[in-house]
Scaffold this motif. Structure first.
Motif, PDB file in Angstrom:
ATOM      1  N   LEU A   1       2.797   2.890 -12.703  1.00 20.54           N
ATOM      2  CA  LEU A   1       3.581   2.220 -11.664  1.00 20.54           C
ATOM      3  C   LEU A   1       3.376   0.704 -11.710  1.00 20.54           C
ATOM      4  N   LYS A   2       2.126   0.268 -11.920  1.00 20.94           N
ATOM      5  CA  LYS A   2       1.858  -1.171 -11.994  1.00 20.94           C
ATOM      6  C   LYS A   2       2.506  -1.783 -13.229  1.00 20.94           C
ATOM      7  N   ALA A   3       2.543  -1.033 -14.336  1.00 22.90           N
ATOM      8  CA  ALA A   3       3.205  -1.542 -15.537  1.00 22.90           C
ATOM      9  C   ALA A   3       4.703  -1.688 -15.313  1.00 22.90           C
ATOM     10  N   VAL A   4       5.296  -0.701 -14.636  1.00 25.97           N
ATOM     11  CA  VAL A   4       6.725  -0.785 -14.317  1.00 25.97           C
ATOM     12  C   VAL A   4       6.992  -1.983 -13.416  1.00 25.97           C
ATOM     13  N   TYR A   5       6.129  -2.186 -12.432  1.00 27.69           N
ATOM     14  CA  TYR A   5       6.288  -3.322 -11.520  1.00 27.69           C
ATOM     15  C   TYR A   5       6.193  -4.656 -12.265  1.00 27.69           C
ATOM     16  N   SER A   6       5.194  -4.767 -13.151  1.00 29.12           N
ATOM     17  CA  SER A   6       5.003  -6.034 -13.865  1.00 29.12           C
ATOM     18  C   SER A   6       6.187  -6.367 -14.759  1.00 29.12           C
ATOM     19  N   VAL A   7       6.847  -5.351 -15.305  1.00 29.99           N
ATOM     20  CA  VAL A   7       8.008  -5.591 -16.180  1.00 29.99           C
ATOM     21  C   VAL A   7       9.247  -5.935 -15.362  1.00 29.99           C
ATOM     22  N   TYR A   8       9.536  -5.132 -14.334  1.00 29.23           N
ATOM     23  CA  TYR A   8      10.776  -5.313 -13.590  1.00 29.23           C
ATOM     24  C   TYR A   8      10.704  -6.486 -12.616  1.00 29.23           C
ATOM     25  N   SER A   9       9.511  -6.904 -12.207  1.00 30.98           N
ATOM     26  CA  SER A   9       9.408  -8.063 -11.329  1.00 30.98           C
ATOM     27  C   SER A   9       9.764  -9.355 -12.052  1.00 30.98           C
ATOM     28  N   GLU A  10       9.777  -9.334 -13.395  1.00 37.73           N
ATOM     29  CA  GLU A  10      10.145 -10.514 -14.167  1.00 37.73           C
ATOM     30  C   GLU A  10      11.646 -10.605 -14.421  1.00 37.73           C
ATOM     31  N   LYS A  11      12.380  -9.538 -14.135  1.00 37.53           N
ATOM     32  CA  LYS A  11      13.826  -9.561 -14.356  1.00 37.53           C
ATOM     33  C   LYS A  11      14.480 -10.424 -13.283  1.00 37.53           C
ATOM     34  N   GLU A  12      15.469 -11.204 -13.679  1.00 38.17           N
ATOM     35  CA  GLU A  12      16.085 -12.180 -12.797  1.00 38.17           C
ATOM     36  C   GLU A  12      16.732 -11.516 -11.583  1.00 38.17           C
ATOM     37  N   ARG A  13      17.413 -10.402 -11.783  1.00 47.20           N
ATOM     38  CA  ARG A  13      18.141  -9.782 -10.681  1.00 47.20           C
ATOM     39  C   ARG A  13      17.228  -9.011  -9.730  1.00 47.20           C
ATOM     40  N   LEU A  14      15.980  -8.750 -10.147  1.00 47.63           N
ATOM     41  CA  LEU A  14      15.042  -8.017  -9.287  1.00 47.63           C
ATOM     42  C   LEU A  14      13.856  -8.876  -8.865  1.00 47.63           C
ATOM     43  N   ARG A  15      13.820 -10.125  -9.312  1.00 47.86           N
ATOM     44  CA  ARG A  15      12.647 -10.962  -9.053  1.00 47.86           C
ATOM     45  C   ARG A  15      12.476 -11.240  -7.573  1.00 47.86           C
ATOM     46  N   ASP A  16      13.585 -11.344  -6.826  1.00 45.28           N
ATOM     47  CA  ASP A  16      13.498 -11.681  -5.413  1.00 45.28           C
ATOM     48  C   ASP A  16      13.492 -10.461  -4.507  1.00 45.28           C
ATOM     49  N   ARG A  17      13.333  -9.261  -5.084  1.00 48.44           N
ATOM     50  CA  ARG A  17      13.252  -8.048  -4.282  1.00 48.44           C
ATOM     51  C   ARG A  17      11.798  -7.757  -3.917  1.00 48.44           C
ATOM     52  N   PRO A  18      11.563  -7.118  -2.749  1.00 45.08           N
ATOM     53  CA  PRO A  18      10.177  -6.811  -2.344  1.00 45.08           C
ATOM     54  C   PRO A  18       9.606  -5.618  -3.109  1.00 45.08           C
ATOM     55  N   LEU A  19       9.505  -5.756  -4.431  1.00 42.83           N
ATOM     56  CA  LEU A  19       9.027  -4.646  -5.263  1.00 42.83           C
ATOM     57  C   LEU A  19       7.563  -4.337  -5.014  1.00 42.83           C
ATOM     58  N   LYS A  20       6.780  -5.361  -4.673  1.00 42.86           N
ATOM     59  CA  LYS A  20       5.355  -5.129  -4.475  1.00 42.86           C
ATOM     60  C   LYS A  20       5.109  -4.230  -3.268  1.00 42.86           C
ATOM     61  N   GLY A  21       5.900  -4.393  -2.218  1.00 44.07           N
ATOM     62  CA  GLY A  21       5.775  -3.511  -1.058  1.00 44.07           C
ATOM     63  C   GLY A  21       6.079  -2.072  -1.410  1.00 44.07           C
ATOM     64  N   MET A  22       7.108  -1.863  -2.260  1.00 42.32           N
ATOM     65  CA  MET A  22       7.431  -0.507  -2.699  1.00 42.32           C
ATOM     66  C   MET A  22       6.317   0.065  -3.569  1.00 42.32           C
ATOM     67  N   LEU A  23       5.731  -0.786  -4.430  1.00 44.13           N
ATOM     68  CA  LEU A  23       4.615  -0.331  -5.267  1.00 44.13           C
ATOM     69  C   LEU A  23       3.435   0.095  -4.407  1.00 44.13           C
ATOM     70  N   GLN A  24       3.091  -0.715  -3.419  1.00 39.61           N
ATOM     71  CA  GLN A  24       1.962  -0.377  -2.570  1.00 39.61           C
ATOM     72  C   GLN A  24       2.233   0.886  -1.758  1.00 39.61           C
ATOM     73  N   THR A  25       3.473   1.079  -1.334  1.00 34.56           N
ATOM     74  CA  THR A  25       3.821   2.302  -0.617  1.00 34.56           C
ATOM     75  C   THR A  25       3.629   3.521  -1.505  1.00 34.56           C
ATOM     76  N   ALA A  26       4.111   3.436  -2.753  1.00 40.96           N
ATOM     77  CA  ALA A  26       3.936   4.548  -3.693  1.00 40.96           C
ATOM     78  C   ALA A  26       2.458   4.800  -3.982  1.00 40.96           C
ATOM     79  N   GLN A  27       1.654   3.732  -4.074  1.00 41.00           N
ATOM     80  CA  GLN A  27       0.223   3.895  -4.328  1.00 41.00           C
ATOM     81  C   GLN A  27      -0.476   4.578  -3.155  1.00 41.00           C
TER      82      GLN A  27
END
Length: 417
Positions: free
Chosen positions: A124-150
């Motif tokens: 999950l952390k690897a997926v987050y680190s890759v997709y958080s660098e994408k321009e269209r997803l960079r400004d999304r609260p992905l870290k909150g979703m990652l922490q929820t899944a964890q």
């Protein structure tokens, strides 16, 4: 089994007691199982992982870089030892009581489960680190979703571990936890509210990483640098960090300046007070002077033509001051400021651009400049705004006007000197 029986017979033939021979037999078998387990682990780490990494580097796809990353697979390889021990331990301890054997197997299962959960967590952390660098997803609260899944992952894992230790079904354990749901909700209140608020903020596009927000009630005025499950971090303009729980951003009000950044300009709304005693009608000499100003020439000629036509209709002699329409220095000054603003390259002329008089007060007539600066970054924006008002203050005397300001001690000294 035949090999173990032969070893047992050999030990007895050497004069060793049968009970001691059984213990030595089990020890040797257990040592062989451990040796096989760690040998398999070494092969997996030093050979298989390297082969997989080499193959992944040769592919053009990106998803396999996530799934087969070494930091992810290393957790999966840790399952090799407990799996082999779990499968072959009954052979080594065939004569051991079932309770002891069951306890060893439960320990192996717990280790396997923890290694598997670590693998999922790393994935999950690897997926987050890759997709958080994408321009269209960079400004999304992905870290909150990652922490929820964890949180969900480790909570479910803890339930299964406890069920393995007490040898009960996880379903029955979860059913038993239903009675203590109120306590669990109290313990995880902030996490639950943070998760729900994060979903609302993302679904309604209320907040993104990089937005400039102001929330004076909580001392926040700066850029959002991180959105997590329990906090929203704002770097203020003085480089301090303000942390706000996400649910406060939903239940309370805050100002998001993203609309300004995405629009055509940043608003300037500032006024200068004009002394009312300096307002007067324009004389022909004053109008001749204003005609020489490039920004006013067309306005003066057009306005004078309209006034002359009106005075003819009303049978008023232009030379007569009483009851005739005439221009004022304040009106000409307002027309000049409007033309000046529209001539500036840093002013967006497609948005509202005007100069207006506000309600006169005991501090004079407020002359407000209302326009949008095409430059939206803070420092250049302040520079453009300052340049405009520097020019306004310097040009006011050319129209016979004066800026109103409260008298100071020096003014009183001059009056009585």
């Amino acid at each position: 089994m035949n090999l173990l029986k032969n070893i047992d017979d050999l030990l007895i033939s050497w004069g060793i007691a049968p009970s001691l021979a059984d213990m030595l037999d089990q020890f040797i078998a257990f040592a062989l199982v451990l040796a096989a387990a760690f040998l398999a682990d070494a092969i997996c780490r030093n050979i298989l992982l390297k082969v997989v990494a080499h193959l992944v580097r040769r592919t053009k796809a990106t998803w396999d870089d996530i799934v087969f990353d070494r930091k992810v697979l290393i957790h999966l390889s840790r399952m090799v030892v407990p799996v082999i021990i779990y499968l072959f331990i009954p052979v080594a301890f065939a004569e051991t009581s079932s309770s002891t054997l069951g306890f060893i197997q439960r320990i192996c299962l717990i280790y396997i489960l923890i290694a598997f959960l670590s693998f999922i967590n790393s994935f999950l952390k690897a997926v987050y680190s890759v997709y958080s660098e994408k321009e269209r997803l960079r400004d999304r609260p992905l870290k909150g979703m990652l922490q929820t899944a964890q949180v969900i992952l480790w909570f479910v894992g803890a339930i299964i571990v406890v069920s393995i230790l007490i040898d009960k079904s996880p379903i029955s354990l979860l059913a038993g936890l239903g009675a203590s749901a109120a306590i669990l909700m109290l313990v995880f209140k902030d996490s639950i509210m943070g998760f729900v608020s994060g979903v609302q903020l993302s679904a309604n596009d209320m907040l993104k990483v990089g937005d400039w927000i102001t929330m004076p009630k909580y001392g926040a005025d700066g850029t959002v640098i991180e959105v997590t499950l329990n906090t929203v971090k704002v770097r203020n303009w003085d480089n301090t960090i303000t942390t706000i729980p996400p649910y406060l951003l939903v239940s309370d009000s805050f100002q998001n300046w993203r609309g300004m950044r995405e629009s055509g300009g940043r608003r300037v709304k500032r006024s200068i007070n004009i002394d009312m005693n300096s307002v007067r009608f324009c004389t022909p000499e004053m109008l001749d002077k204003y005609r020489k100003i490039h920004l006013l020439k067309e306005y003066i000629e057009r306005t004078e033509a309209v006034i002359e036509e009106y005075n003819k209709e009303q049978h008023i002699d232009n030379s007569v001051l009483v009851n005739g329409r005439r221009q004022t220095n304040l009106g000409v000054f307002r027309a000049y400021l409007t033309a000046y603003l529209k001539s500036l390259p840093d002013v967006n002329r497609e948005l509202t651009c005007m100069v207006r008089q506000l309600q006169p007060t005991d501090r004079g007539i407020p002359m407000e400049l209302y326009f949008f600066c095409a430059i939206k970054d803070w420092v250049p924006y302040e520079g453009v705004q300052a340049d405009v008002f520097d020019h306004v203050l310097a040009i006011i005397p050319e129209f016979g006007l004066q800026v109103f300001q409260s008298p100071s001690g020096r003014d009183f000294q001059r009056a009585f000197s």
